[in-house]
Scaffold this active site. Structure first.
Site, PDB file in Angstrom:
ATOM      1  N   ALA A 249       0.925  -1.124  -0.137  1.00  0.00           N
ATOM      2  CA  ALA A 249       0.039  -0.096  -0.098  1.00  0.00           C
ATOM      3  C   ALA A 249       0.914   1.230   0.020  1.00  0.00           C
ATOM      4  O   ALA A 249       1.889   1.305   0.651  1.00  0.00           O
ATOM      5  CB  ALA A 249      -1.157  -0.100   1.286  1.00  0.00           C
ATOM      6  N   CYS A 250       0.539   2.261  -0.759  1.00  0.00           N
ATOM      7  CA  CYS A 250       0.977   3.512  -0.774  1.00  0.00           C
ATOM      8  C   CYS A 250       0.131   4.440  -0.634  1.00  0.00           C
ATOM      9  O   CYS A 250      -0.911   4.480  -0.649  1.00  0.00           O
ATOM     10  CB  CYS A 250       2.012   3.657  -2.158  1.00  0.00           C
ATOM     11  SG  CYS A 250       0.706   4.029  -3.627  1.00  0.00           S
TER      12      CYS A 250
END
Length: 742
Positions: A249-250
């Site tokens: 996840a970013c």
């Protein structure tokens, strides 16, 4: 055609400057000129703000700057092949291929999935090789459409990807066919899990949205998948398979999330590891099957944001790092996870599964978040969740005073507050002798006070949440309520929240029978933690903390003259130092946390809030003034940013100065610090107060001595702007005007 990219959005073999900000400026102008964004300055600011969080360069000479922006009207790709390459934060060198991904705030899932698919294609050498040899913008568009599955794959790309590979299961007799494919499916090297005569598994890499075809090693290097099912433990024929799970996840959830997933899956396929990845991105997320998590040997978190529902992974050995590490070092993370799976002392996800909920290996000083980092993150999380209570409550109280007068907070001889007396027995249709306006003021005032009553419990509850996830919320709120009961104030809330969080995390790490695990997060952890944390607050800590709080309030109340001015200078320097970064947030958190302690008898906390807000407004306003005073020193892009900075500064959004600081930090930041110090000193020296934690000039009704508040802001703005102009003239050659890219 995907309509994401057109030939007009492609730039080939141009020198766009030596800084990434110059390349981004060029690509943003392309998007605006194509009519796909409403304003240059808004989109450029959003792109640079995202870039400031984490560099978007990835291995292979690729950069993928990206952002979501309200300025974008249509999901868009702009691409530049640049010469010379520009340093973009990747470990293997500068980038010569840059894709700028601009997504609207409310982009639909179909377009987000296409953008994610493009990001995945960029880690495949056959695709990037074709991009480097393309002769025209039209050919680039054709390549991208082929990678997205929206058009025929160009011959140059299929030729690069041609080849076959076979994955052999060592000692197992199983094979995984590795027929090559086009971009996005190049090399199907990871075979499904099968069992050969020797009992070993040929374990392929699977992921949420990551197929075995695109995940295999061949999918990464374009050589046709060589998905060898090696035995990582015990050698051939031992019958032992390692199974891993991962989450990527970013912050934006568009590019790095999916690239990290594919990189990890490819590295797992090379090692014959069964890996399944959950991508928590903008294109949607399919949670891993609970049975898959239950059977996993370890988990990898390659994330820049908190993992959703981390408690699902409780008890698993964990390897964690930023999402970019999942792209740059996927093999290392896989190897570390395999080692952790065999190490009984490895870090594990705590039973509470907090956002910081990993048990550290006491014998390791290596990676992972240290104690200080956990405390810092927890405190900032608690403050961020507390702010809505303070903002709503403070503004409602200010509106109440505006309508009903300051007498609402005064008490009679029996200790009854005037506002409560007005509400007692009155209604909207029978407001009493004070009149409707005063009655409505009392309503606003009461709601605001009730909202502020949650300040300390919310602070403590969400500090505990940051450390131990949902099981920490109830004991954290309880500890905060005990802090109020003990008159320990926000300091008691801070300590109570940390205590509840760490106790909940410790209880969650207990090894319990499987039949008891379901009760841990909803019964056992809250019960034991509330008893321990709140018990300690009442029996041991509450009294001393209350004494400290009283002494601090007395000291702040007694500040005057030079002492108050020095405090204002310090707060102003902190607010101007990193424009929304950790130092800025520490000063802001200090002011907000004490806001609830303010009163007409003790206005010091309100004065601190006013000084912090004024100082935080100065950086964007100072830069905006500089672009007007000496516009020839600024590029067209920065002049456009200067126009937006007027409004951002007026609204107390310090980040409005980030584009200037990104382009020229060694002159901008000192200028902003001086301006912030001037504003803070004037506010503290003249007794300006603010009952609102945010809003800038737009919450003028909540500002006491608003005239000097404005004077402080203007003085800081002038100091910051003129100092920056002087530094520019003294230390930099006059800038040649840049043409706007049409």
């Amino acid at each position: 055609m995907s309509e994401l990219i057109t030939p007009e959005l492609v730039t080939l073999d141009q020198n766009l400057g030596s800084e990434r900000s110059e390349v981004i400026r060029h690509l943003v102008q392309k998007v605006v000129s194509a009519g796909r964004a409403t304003g240059f300055e808004d989109l450029y600011s959003d792109a640079m703000a995202r870039e400031a969080k984490t560099a978007t360069g990835v291995p292979g000479g690729i950069a993928i700057p990206h952002c979501r922006s309200a300025a974008v009207t249509k999901p868009t790709l702009a691409m530049a092949r640049i010469s010379p390459p520009v340093e973009w934060g990747a470990k293997d060198g500068p980038a010569d291929i840059v894709f700028f991904i601009a997504a609207p705030e409310g982009a639909d899932q179909e377009h987000l999935q296409l953008l994610a698919k493009l990001a995945r294609s960029l880690i495949k050498k056959n695709f990037t090789g074709a991009l480097r040899t393309a002769q025209s913008p039209e050919e680039i568009v054709e390549l991208v459409d082929g990678a997205l599955g929206l058009g025929p794959v160009p011959q140059s790309q299929t030729a690069t990807a041609a080849g076959t590979g076979q994955g052999t299961g060592t000692g197992s007799g199983s094979t995984g066919a590795g027929a090559a494919g086009a971009a996005g499916t190049a090399g199907a090297g990871a075979a499904p899990s099968t069992t050969g005569p020797g009992g070993a598994h040929s374990a392929g890499a699977r992921a949420s949205g990551v197929t075995a075809d695109s995940a295999a090693a061949g999918g990464r290097d374009g050589q046709g998948g060589a998905g060898t099912a090696e035995q990582t433990d015990g050698g051939p024929g031992t019958g032992e398979t390692r199974r891993l799970v991962a989450v990527t996840a970013c912050p934006t959830g568009i590019a790095h999330t999916y690239m990290a997933a594919d990189s990890l899956a490819a590295a797992a396929a090379e090692r014959g590891i069964d890996l399944q990845v959950e991508t928590q991105g903008s294109a949607g997320s399919t949670p891993l099957d609970p049975s898959v998590i239950r059977n996993a040997d370890a988990v990898i978190f390659a994330t820049d944001v908190d993992v959703r529902d981390k408690g699902r992974f409780a008890g698993l050995p964990v390897i964690s790092g930023p999402v970019k590490r999942g792209i740059d070092e996927p093999g290392v993370m896989i190897d570390e996870a395999l080692a952790a799976a065999k190490d009984p002392n490895a870090r594990r996800v705590a039973g509470g599964g907090g956002s910081g909920g990993e048990e550290r290996d006491p014998q390791s000083s290596g990676g992972g978040e240290g104690f200080g980092g956990q405390v810092k993150r927890a405190l900032l999380t608690g403050v961020s969740y507390m702010i809505p209570f303070v903002a709503g409550g403070g503004l409602l109280i200010a509106l109440g005073f505006l309508l009903g007068g300051y007498e609402l907070s005064l008490s009679d001889d029996d200790g009854n507050l005037t506002g409560d007396l007005i509400l007692d027995g009155s209604t909207l249709f029978n407001p009493g002798e004070e009149g409707l306006l005063t009655y409505l003021g009392a309503v606003f005032w009461k709601i605001g006070n009730l909202s502020l009553g949650f300040l300390v419990p919310a602070l403590a509850g969400y500090i505990a949440y940051a450390l131990a996830d949902r099981p920490g919320i109830a004991p954290g709120f309880t500890a905060g309520a005990v802090a109020l009961f003990m008159d320990a104030g926000f300091i008691g809330g801070l300590i109570g929240g940390l205590l509840a969080g760490f106790v909940a995390k410790w209880v969650g790490s207990w090894s319990v029978p499987s039949w008891l695990r379901g009760l841990m997060p909803v019964v056992i952890i809250p019960l034991v933690t509330s008893l321990v944390a709140s018990g300690l607050m009442i029996l041991v800590l509450g009294g001393p903390i209350a004494g400290l709080t009283l002494a601090l309030n007395d000291w702040l109340s007694g500040l005057s003259g030079a002492a108050a001015i020095v405090l204002g200078i310090v707060l102003g320097l902190m607010m101007g130092s990193d424009l929304g970064g950790p130092i800025n947030k520490v000063a802001y958190a200090f002011a907000v946390a004490g806001l609830g302690e303010g009163s007409f008898e003790n206005q010091a906390p309100w004065q601190i809030m006013a000084a912090v807000m004024a100082a935080g407004m100065v950086p964007p306003l100072g830069m905006a003034l500089a672009t007007v005073v000496d516009k020839q020193q600024f590029s067209m892009a920065l002049r456009e940013n200067g126009k937006a900075a007027w409004l951002l500064g007026a609204a107390f959004i310090s980040e409005g100065a980030i584009p200037f600081a990104a382009a020229d930090p060694f002159r901008v930041i000192p200028s902003c610090m001086v301006g912030g110090a001037v504003a803070g000193a004037i506010c503290m020296g003249t007794g300006v107060t603010s009952q609102a934690p945010h809003g800038g000039i737009f919450v003028f009704f909540a500002i006491g001595n608003v005239l000097m508040f404005i004077v402080a802001i203007l003085a800081g703005m002038v100091a910051s702007g003129l100092i920056y102009v002087a530094l520019k003239r003294l230390t930099a050659p006059k800038r040649v005007e840049e043409p706007v890219v049409a």
